[in-house]
Scaffold this active site. Structure first.
Site, mmCIF file in Angstrom:
data_model
loop_
_atom_site.group_PDB
_atom_site.id
_atom_site.type_symbol
_atom_site.label_atom_id
_atom_site.label_comp_id
_atom_site.label_asym_id
_atom_site.label_seq_id
_atom_site.Cartn_x
_atom_site.Cartn_y
_atom_site.Cartn_z
ATOM 1 N N GLU B 211 -36.291 18.788 -11.919
ATOM 2 C CA GLU B 211 -37.385 19.339 -11.208
ATOM 3 C C GLU B 211 -38.812 18.808 -10.920
ATOM 4 O O GLU B 211 -38.774 17.974 -12.114
ATOM 5 C CB GLU B 211 -37.153 20.962 -12.071
ATOM 6 C CG GLU B 211 -37.950 20.867 -13.425
ATOM 7 C CD GLU B 211 -37.004 20.754 -14.327
ATOM 8 O OE1 GLU B 211 -36.248 21.496 -14.599
ATOM 9 O OE2 GLU B 211 -37.078 19.414 -15.252
ATOM 10 N N ASP B 212 -39.714 19.160 -10.184
ATOM 11 C CA ASP B 212 -40.450 17.917 -9.705
ATOM 12 C C ASP B 212 -41.033 18.572 -10.889
ATOM 13 O O ASP B 212 -41.273 19.225 -11.956
ATOM 14 C CB ASP B 212 -41.221 18.894 -8.762
ATOM 15 C CG ASP B 212 -40.722 18.158 -7.445
ATOM 16 O OD1 ASP B 212 -40.246 18.508 -5.837
ATOM 17 O OD2 ASP B 212 -39.564 17.461 -8.001
ATOM 18 N N VAL B 213 -42.311 17.586 -11.184
ATOM 19 C CA VAL B 213 -43.369 17.423 -12.749
ATOM 20 C C VAL B 213 -43.630 18.951 -11.940
ATOM 21 O O VAL B 213 -44.632 19.930 -13.312
ATOM 22 C CB VAL B 213 -44.437 16.685 -11.709
ATOM 23 C CG1 VAL B 213 -45.857 17.067 -12.746
ATOM 24 C CG2 VAL B 213 -44.102 15.436 -12.317
#
Lengths: 203, 397
Positions: B211-213
């Site tokens: 998942e993204d930051v």
């Protein structure tokens, strides 16, 4: 909902463009007055070439008749093809490489330029079918589904080319726009203020 | 011995290449003697020097290490390399005798590898050998010198599921041009207690997608697996694993780990399986430019199996190839919030770019939410609600 509330959300919410992109302006491309281009540089250094708000295509109720990606007998931007992770094979572009020509119904014609050095990744083909997409209002909080997107250029020679050379300086006092030479400090656009200055100076 | 925990080991001995030449010479000598006595002997009847050495040495080693068995297959390999400089040149004559066995190497290493020497000895005729090398071989004045003992333990694999509760934590360390751009990472927060418990030298982290930051991972979490390199301790029981899991969870409020367990090597491939095939569920907080009412967005909950054509999003295009990917949004549900906001729940095929579905990525993802709602939309927050992979097996708390 009334106008003021809409305005509030516009002012508060940074758009996708504000969050991920830096706007760079190049005014009066090839000396033609007001033919301003706006380069959206992503934080990963990919660039999207777009029309600045002040570009004449977007004014005076113009309707676009046609858009042509055929630059010359031997070169069509539509034929651009890149492959692989390093996206090899894209057409090489310099600052004044034409990207496309736009003809309007009032017989005016405009050429859109690359503005930066790089390799072409992709052109916006949706505007061929629906040229009116280009005219949808450029609002800097716009999330730009379709508007004003021309194409994407990529870093040159596998090196990240800093965009220091592409910015226009806005000297509001002199009501004049100058393109700085590559070695001077660029003016970095921060949200609408610079484009507003561009517009004010043009008015 | 370097604080390994073990009850068996494999002894691996590396002898200098020129020893093969001397062994061959001895063999030819033995063959001649035996023939003169009218007996028949095969090379396989002769015990190789290496085996003999190992047989002699493994008894005392086992005793010295307190009852450990020295076997042929074990998780711990103890390697000893011997060299004998004075006789290094013994095998050089083979280079002119069998030149095609010795290929020049690009790096500075010697071209006289054991494999090359053995190959040359198989090719060279007895007669030629006897012309070029003494039989029996002359006795050297010194012994082989051991170059130290190197231990290597087979990797241990652990798996689990992780939650990420922080919107400023990358999954893997974020380093650009040698400079760390963001503090810590999911990987490091999990690895620190694990490396210490297993006393491992390093790790390889793998998960079922990423998942993204700025995205949280909620629900049961995302499956992950770790290969622990050269663990000095390889076995933990259930209770100890539970304690390890607890120590990870206590160390940071940004992540949480569950179902932590030791698994086999195939764990790493199971991770990638989940990445491509399984569905994921998300909740996104959406902003709309145009003011909306609850009834304006209700129709979205009825849309099923929506196929998207997603061009590689601009934000990842610098490291992925340019392509169009078809992905399916299986179902959606909306929860109205106010005139410009609502929550959008989605269940999608693995590999769907949610952010681009919402804002359209300059029209490069079609259809997109802007088109569906006929207004500009933006995604303000995104949470992963579930990663629908049923592996690793759940461990009851």
């Amino acid at each position: 909902m009334d106008e003021t509330e809409q305005k509030d959300t516009e002012d508060n919410a940074p758009s996708v463009i504000d969050r991920y992109y830096t706007r760079w302006y190049r005014a009066d491309m090839k000396g033609k007055p007001c033919e301003d281009h706006c380069i959206l540089q992503h934080s990963n250094r990919l660039c999207v070439v777009t029309l600045a708000e002040t570009h004449p295509i977007l004014h005076n109720g113009r309707t676009i008749k046609s858009i042509n990606y055929q630059i010359s007998d031997g070169c069509s931007r539509l034929k651009n093809k890149v492959s692989g992770k390093s996206k090899r094979g894209g057409q090489f572009l310099t600052d004044f490489a034409p990207l496309c020509r736009i003809s309007c119904t009032d017989e005016t014609e405009y050429t859109i330029y690359s503005c930066i050095r790089g390799r072409l990744l992709e052109v916006n083909e949706r505007i061929l079918e629906t040229p009116s997409l280009l005219l949808e209002k450029v609002n800097h909080y716009f999330l730009c589904n379709y508007s004003i997107i021309m194409m994407f250029t990529f870093r040159c020679h596998q090196q990240y080319v800093p965009l220091t050379h592409i910015c226009a300086s806005i000297n509001v006092n002199e009501q004049k726009f100058t393109c700085f030479n590559p070695h001077s400090h660029p003016l970095k656009a921060t949200s609408p203020s610079s484009c507003q200055s561009l517009k004010r100076a043009r008015a | 011995m370097e604080k390994y925990e073990f009850d068996s080991l494999v002894l691996s001995v590396s002898l200098p290449a020129q020893l093969c030449v001397r062994e061959h010479s001895c063999w030819l000598h033995v063959k001649k003697e035996v023939r003169e006595k009218g007996l028949l002997l095969d090379k396989d009847d002769v015990i190789p020097l290496k085996e003999a050495f190992k047989w002699i040495v493994q008894g005392p080693i086992a005793k010295e290490l307190g009852g450990v068995s020295v076997v042929t297959k074990s998780a711990l390999e103890v390697a000893v390399e011997f060299t004998h400089q004075p006789t290094d040149a013994d095998c050089h004559f083979l280079a002119s005798a069998c030149p095609d066995c010795f290929k020049p190497t690009k790096n500075k290493q010697s071209v006289f590898t054991r494999m090359a020497v053995v190959k040359a000895l198989e090719k060279i005729s007895d007669a030629k050998f006897l012309r070029l090398f003494a039989c029996p071989p002359p006795q050297p004045s010194s012994c082989c010198v051991p170059q130290g003992v190197h231990c290597l333990h087979l990797s241990v694999f652990i798996a689990g599921r992780y939650n990420k509760f922080c919107r400023s934590l990358p999954q893997t360390p974020w380093v650009i041009d040698g400079e760390r751009r963001m503090e810590s990472s999911v990987e490091e927060l999990i690895a620190a207690p694990v490396l210490s418990a297993f006393r491992a030298d390093g790790f390889n982290f793998s998960s079922s997608g990423r998942e993204d930051v700025d995205v949280r991972t909620l629900g049961n979490g995302r499956p992950f697996a770790m290969e622990l390199l050269n663990p000095h301790r390889a076995r933990l029981n259930h209770e100890e694993m539970k304690q390890l899991q607890q120590s990870i969870n206590v160390s940071s409020d940004k992540i949480r780990v569950r179902d932590l367990q030791i698994v086999s090597r195939e764990a790493m491939s199971r991770m990638k399986e989940g990445e491509e095939e399984k569905t994921k569920s998300y909740t996104a907080l959406i902003w709309t430019r145009k003011p909306i009412k609850s009834e304006d967005i209700a129709f979205i909950s009825d849309i099923k199996e929506l196929t998207l054509d997603q061009k590689t999003p601009l934000r990842v295009l610098h490291r992925r190839a340019l392509a169009v990917r078809q992905r399916v949004v299986h179902s959606m549900n909306v929860r109205f919030m106010d005139a410009h906001h609502f929550h959008l729940e989605l269940k999608t095929q693995a590999g769907t770019y949610i952010k681009e579905f919402v804002h359209g990525d300059f029209g490069r993802t079609k259809p997109n939410l802007c088109e569906l709602l006929k207004t500009d939309t933006d995604i303000l927050e995104l949470d992963v609600e579930s990663v629908d992979v049923d592996w690793p097996p759940a461990i009851p708390e």
